[in-house]
Enzyme design. Structure first.
Site, PDB file in Angstrom:
ATOM      1  N   LYS A  71       2.545  40.090  -3.034  1.00 53.48           N
ATOM      2  CA  LYS A  71       0.759  39.766  -3.834  1.00 53.48           C
ATOM      3  C   LYS A  71       0.190  40.906  -2.820  1.00 53.48           C
ATOM      4  CE  LYS A  71       0.221  35.676  -4.278  1.00 53.48           C
ATOM      5  NZ  LYS A  71      -0.447  34.568  -4.284  1.00 53.48           N
ATOM      6  N   GLU A  89       2.399  40.816  -7.785  1.00 51.94           N
ATOM      7  CA  GLU A  89       1.186  40.543  -8.008  1.00 51.94           C
ATOM      8  C   GLU A  89       0.811  41.554  -8.123  1.00 51.94           C
ATOM      9  OE1 GLU A  89      -1.732  37.090  -6.590  1.00 51.94           O
ATOM     10  OE2 GLU A  89      -2.653  38.936  -5.861  1.00 51.94           O
ATOM     11  N   LYS A 117       0.597  25.005  -3.256  1.00 53.81           N
ATOM     12  CA  LYS A 117      -0.947  24.092  -3.368  1.00 53.81           C
ATOM     13  C   LYS A 117      -0.631  22.627  -3.133  1.00 53.81           C
ATOM     14  CE  LYS A 117      -3.099  28.608  -4.513  1.00 53.81           C
ATOM     15  NZ  LYS A 117      -5.062  28.924  -5.084  1.00 53.81           N
ATOM     16  N   ARG A 143       0.782  -0.988  -0.321  1.00 47.36           N
ATOM     17  CA  ARG A 143      -0.048  -0.461  -0.256  1.00 47.36           C
ATOM     18  C   ARG A 143       0.962   1.098   0.060  1.00 47.36           C
ATOM     19  NH1 ARG A 143      -3.271   1.721  -2.598  1.00 47.36           N
ATOM     20  NH2 ARG A 143      -4.226   0.263  -2.209  1.00 47.36           N
ATOM     21  N   ASP A 185      -2.765  38.543 -12.212  1.00 43.83           N
ATOM     22  CA  ASP A 185      -3.781  37.196 -11.747  1.00 43.83           C
ATOM     23  C   ASP A 185      -5.627  37.751 -12.665  1.00 43.83           C
ATOM     24  OD1 ASP A 185      -4.488  35.988  -9.690  1.00 43.83           O
ATOM     25  OD2 ASP A 185      -5.200  37.639  -8.835  1.00 43.83           O
TER      26      ASP A 185
END
Length: 291
Positions: free
Chosen positions: A177, A207, A145, A110, A229
């Site tokens: 950002k 950004e 992410k 597994r 963006d």
């Protein structure tokens, strides 16, 4: 078999990362008492022959981790690899064959399949994105992410699929950002502070979500990369025209398999897609005992 021989030739993955990931995974699965089912039902001297087989077509990744998992459980398992990471396979292809102590084969099954299924799923999805950009200069890249604790592996799988890596963490590049801009008081102040602090080898990306912001960035001359963006195709094209090659342009937000071709045709340099890692379906892979 040395697991590193199965790594993709353009691998950014150390053997230490492989060992650490496999150790954590086996510890999680075997717990305090080991594989009680195999211990209770399989005599210690029993041998087994097994085949890892792809049940779908796609791009393979994660084989070094599978080999390391079995090798850790028994040095007497003999493994033959028929493909390596980054190879495209058809359904039914034998990926690995192995023979050795049955308990170790069953105990590692597994963990090995989880690694290969997860990473091959990412590689396969990335390959599909890349296929949609054929003939363009666009490079597909991943984001942060990722599954906690598995970032190095998942970013490696993106490269197996023909993609490229964005930054690995908060410590290897500056990405300013919208919230940084808001707290710092604007585009020029935030860029001035960043440029004053960094070394000569560190890139600055910022950004923007409007063309007016892009113009402000261009006027400063202090950014290396601009992240565009959630801009639509028409706006991306205008951004490319405005930049005239003065900065690298990256499209982000709404980057899907349906939109990636149109994004590539705008002339931007990169497109980043969190879906490569957070939404990749598991690759169908199995381990069959060959009696």
């Amino acid at each position: 078999m040395n697991p590193t021989t199965l790594l993709h030739p353009d691998a950014f993955l150390s053997h230490l990362a492989i060992e650490q990931a496999v150790h954590r995974a086996l510890d999680e699965d075997l717990g305090r008492a080991g594989d009680v089912t195999s211990i209770a039902t399989i005599p210690e001297t029993t041998q087994a022959h097994a085949i890892m087989v792809a049940r779908q077509s796609g791009v393979i990744a994660g084989l070094p981790l599978a080999v390391e998992a079995f090798r850790r459980l028994s040095p007497d398992i003999h493994i033959a690899a028929h493909v390596r990471d980054g190879d495209a396979v058809a359904a039914g292809i034998h990926v690995l064959t192995m023979s050795g102590p049955a308990r170790a084969v069953l105990s590692g099954e597994r963990t090995a399949l989880n690694f290969v299924g997860r990473l091959s799923g990412i590689a396969t999805l990335t390959s599909d994105y890349v296929r949609h950009t054929a003939g363009s200069k666009l490079r597909i890249c991943c984001t942060r992410k990722t599954t906690p604790g598995l970032r190095a592996l998942e970013k490696y799988a993106v490269r197996c699929g023909g993609g490229f890596n964005h930054r690995f963490g908060l410590d290897d590049a500056i990405l300013i950002k919208d919230n940084h801009i808001a707290v710092a008081g604007g585009i020029r102040p935030v860029l001035e502070r960043a440029r004053a602090k960094i070394g000569h080898l560190v890139k600055i990306e910022i950004e923007v979500d409007t063309l007016d912001q892009l113009q402000d960035v261009l006027d400063t001359g202090m950014a290396d990369v601009v992240l565009l963006d959630n801009m639509d195709i028409a706006t991306l094209k205008r951004a490319v025209s405005m930049a005239q090659g003065r900065v690298v342009l990256e499209a982000s937000g709404g980057v899907t398999r349906d939109s990636i071709r149109a994004i590539a045709e705008t002339g931007v340099d990169y497109a980043s897609a969190g879906a490569l890692t957070h939404s990749a379906p598991n690759f169908d892979i199995a381990l069959d005992i060959d009696a």
